[in-house]
Design a protein around this motif. Structure first.
Motif, PDB file in Angstrom:
ATOM      1  N   TYR A 114       0.853  -1.188   0.000  1.00  0.00           N
ATOM      2  CA  TYR A 114       0.000   0.000   0.000  1.00  0.00           C
ATOM      3  C   TYR A 114       0.882   1.229   0.000  1.00  0.00           C
ATOM      4  O   TYR A 114       1.751   1.387   0.863  1.00  0.00           O
ATOM      5  CB  TYR A 114      -0.899  -0.020   1.233  1.00  0.00           C
ATOM      6  N   GLU A 115       0.668   2.091  -0.973  1.00  0.00           N
ATOM      7  CA  GLU A 115       1.518   3.260  -1.121  1.00  0.00           C
ATOM      8  C   GLU A 115       0.779   4.554  -0.792  1.00  0.00           C
ATOM      9  O   GLU A 115       1.346   5.638  -0.845  1.00  0.00           O
ATOM     10  CB  GLU A 115       2.047   3.357  -2.565  1.00  0.00           C
ATOM     11  N   GLY A 116      -0.504   4.452  -0.498  1.00  0.00           N
ATOM     12  CA  GLY A 116      -1.289   5.661  -0.214  1.00  0.00           C
ATOM     13  C   GLY A 116      -0.836   6.354   1.051  1.00  0.00           C
ATOM     14  O   GLY A 116      -0.023   5.836   1.829  1.00  0.00           O
ATOM     15  N   GLU A 117      -1.373   7.557   1.263  1.00  0.00           N
ATOM     16  CA  GLU A 117      -1.006   8.303   2.463  1.00  0.00           C
ATOM     17  C   GLU A 117      -1.794   7.741   3.642  1.00  0.00           C
ATOM     18  O   GLU A 117      -2.975   7.431   3.520  1.00  0.00           O
ATOM     19  CB  GLU A 117      -1.355   9.791   2.264  1.00  0.00           C
ATOM     20  N   LEU A 118      -1.140   7.626   4.766  1.00  0.00           N
ATOM     21  CA  LEU A 118      -1.806   7.083   5.945  1.00  0.00           C
ATOM     22  C   LEU A 118      -2.525   8.198   6.710  1.00  0.00           C
ATOM     23  O   LEU A 118      -2.097   9.351   6.692  1.00  0.00           O
ATOM     24  CB  LEU A 118      -0.788   6.392   6.865  1.00  0.00           C
ATOM     25  N   ILE A 119      -3.609   7.801   7.363  1.00  0.00           N
ATOM     26  CA  ILE A 119      -4.375   8.764   8.165  1.00  0.00           C
ATOM     27  C   ILE A 119      -3.577   9.127   9.425  1.00  0.00           C
ATOM     28  O   ILE A 119      -2.990   8.254  10.062  1.00  0.00           O
ATOM     29  CB  ILE A 119      -5.735   8.151   8.586  1.00  0.00           C
ATOM     30  N   LYS A 120      -3.585  10.415   9.764  1.00  0.00           N
ATOM     31  CA  LYS A 120      -2.872  10.899  10.948  1.00  0.00           C
ATOM     32  C   LYS A 120      -3.862  11.179  12.076  1.00  0.00           C
ATOM     33  O   LYS A 120      -4.979  11.624  11.817  1.00  0.00           O
ATOM     34  CB  LYS A 120      -2.138  12.199  10.628  1.00  0.00           C
ATOM     35  N   PRO A 121      -3.453  10.959  13.317  1.00  0.00           N
ATOM     36  CA  PRO A 121      -4.314  11.397  14.419  1.00  0.00           C
ATOM     37  C   PRO A 121      -4.219  12.914  14.512  1.00  0.00           C
ATOM     38  O   PRO A 121      -3.285  13.513  13.980  1.00  0.00           O
ATOM     39  CB  PRO A 121      -3.669  10.743  15.652  1.00  0.00           C
TER      40      PRO A 121
END
Lengths: 269, 269, 269
Positions: free
Chosen positions: A156-163
């Motif tokens: 998975y290369e997408g951007e990860l969700i940040k808190p």
């Protein structure tokens, strides 16, 4: 390369009243009876991703290298939110992609991310509401058996969700941050790392001015609680390396009616 | 001589809401992945050394011989209080020298005491506030690996700190003691051992007079709860061997608004 | 035939504040240090056999085949109630014969029942109030070591005690059942299995009418919480296969002041 006897840590907001956590362990031991399952805590305030991400950040590195950290604080279960497996420099992390893993994986250094939303290693008849049991536990257990991440999911290369987070501000002889965690003793942990405290000249034995909510008070900065009388405020670097406000044998949270997310300012007195 | 697969028990006032206990286990498994870690409880009332010492006293002997019992109820953490490792006839005990180990180690018979305050086996950069993680856990884990006590600390010959206790008084057909523990069912455990009960002539099936706080009432003395109707008082020798006042399927603590430390007198009716 | 490394699950109403559960584990590991002890939960509402039987029913099958499930919700301890060991198709169950095992053993299929009330494998000096420690734990541990059931007890052919239950009623386009469990999120689990829901024509995306207590409201029937806005009611088949009423990121129990045992009727809207 992978040892069979691998630690799997669990961090959830499931509580211990219900059989949810026990059943996750049942699933894990069904797959790998040699796993060592350790509870970090299951009393994350329900749905509170920020608190979960803070707890995971401070805890993960005290576990053996190679530990598989499973975090299930998952208000979006059953929707389109992704489920991820992250290989970092020293550990593996498994959970929903909603920010709960974020601080820890960035801190340890992300190596690879896998989307395990449709992992072939989930339980058959995966439910829509309990991925802790049906997806995250079996994937962790198979990983602990040596099944490589690329079989458990897809890269998975997408951007990860940040808190959600708020930064630190330095203003002259003050530093401003916020309360990221309140522990069971009522101690107020801030996001202010020890280096910021040193930067503005605060040192052991000195007094600082603390501003929390509408409160403003002087407070000794020392190594530990025992330096002040029972019932008095004390500020110190907590065991995770962050500035914390406590009360010797009492609860700072109660005294100040403080809550997570509240702004804290401390100044050299 | 030492087995690798050794039980380490944990008794603290840390609660389970925070990651403290989980992180202690992470540290232990990092050092000895073959340890078996068992929670006695983590819900000792905060800073209550007397209750901790009572719980350890009644619990320790149900564990395998050689078990390493770690007790961390530690209001003086970070001050000059000593940290000790005690070898008793059948077990090891590790914790602060503040009384929390005292009743158990005396009961089992002290063989040797070691001061581990400056143990070379603590974690690097030991914090001032979390010796459960930085000192007690690693020392227990290395002991479980076979590192001998004399390498973990230095022999200590000083007098150990005692918890506060009050004795038993026998007066004619009465015995006076105090409440040492109230369990989750609301049962009132006293410090009155079964032999004192027999001494004043109390026997199964008889009624006794109980005095607690301002309350005075008659109460059947029997083997277990089922001998009285739901909601009625019953007195019995509890499973640890002490006189206890309970209510069948109810809470004696609530009915009597009783608290730990309160005086209890029971008399043959 | 029996593996030494066997899972023993524990389900009690002992809570975690007291040392009761820890001591049960001490006893088990004293007998079989290779056992894997897993907590299902210890927070069954005190003496609530119905809730215990429901929790065991939904949980047991997620454990490895051969797991020994120990359930101790035991208001009749020390009286003439029997203690039983039940071999089912895939598991073993141990506990008092008061109904707490009933739903699970019937669900898995009873093979043999043994009366272990006077088992020679109990601890010496068995207490009258703590059979969890003195009887159920050692019998489970010896069973996990391979001691056959017929040595642990004597064959029992009598009728087993059932928990109280109420059936399902189908009325036109409605189905009536009751609340069997409320979890820590406040979700209301009913005894209505998914097939009854399908039978009256309810399908994903449709609205249903829900009657609980004095309340009556419309509610989306969907796969999981995320299909409604935060704070809204949602009905779904829960992860155990039963109809459940919840609130997205909120508590249905609080909103409806609902309690276990209350009648629930749902109708196609």
């Amino acid at each position: 390369m992978y040892r069979l006897q691998r630690v799997i840590s669990l961090l959830t907001d499931f509580g211990l009243k219900d059989p949810y956590v026990g059943v996750m362990k049942g699933v894990i031991y069904s797959i790998n009876p040699y796993a060592i399952v350790v509870d970090i805590t299951h009393d994350v305030p329900k749905f509170n991703i920020d608190v979960a991400s803070t707890i995971l950040l401070v805890s993960y590195k005290y576990f053996p290298k190679g530990t598989i950290h499973v975090c299930v604080v998952d208000p979006g279960v059953g929707t389109s939110r992704k489920a991820i497996l992250v290989k970092t420099r020293n550990y593996f992390f498994i959970g929903p992609d909603n920010g709960c893993l974020y601080k820890a994986i960035v801190d340890d250094g992300i190596i690879e991310v896998y989307d395990i939303s449709d992992s072939p290693y989930s339980l058959k008849n995966k439910s829509y509401t309990f991925h802790g049991r049906d997806l995250f536990s079996p994937v962790a257990a198979y990983l602990s058996l040596g099944i490589p991440p690329e079989k458990l999911g897809t890269p998975y290369e997408g951007e990860l969700i940040k808190p959600s987070t708020v930064g630190i501000e330095i203003l002259d002889s003050c530093v401003k941050g916020y309360i990221v965690y309140i522990d069971g003793f009522g101690n107020l942990m801030t996001n202010i790392e020890s280096r910021y405290v040193r930067e503005i000249g605060i040192d052991y034995g000195k007094f600082i001015k603390v501003f929390v909510g509408g409160n403003e008070f002087k407070c000794l900065y020392e190594k530990s609680f025992g330096y002040v009388e029972k019932g008095n405020f004390i500020s110190y670097i907590n065991s995770w390396g962050y500035l914390e406000i406590g009360v010797n044998q009492g609860s700072a949270a109660e005294k100040l009616r403080a809550h997570v997310g509240e702004e804290v300012k401390v100044c050299l007195d």
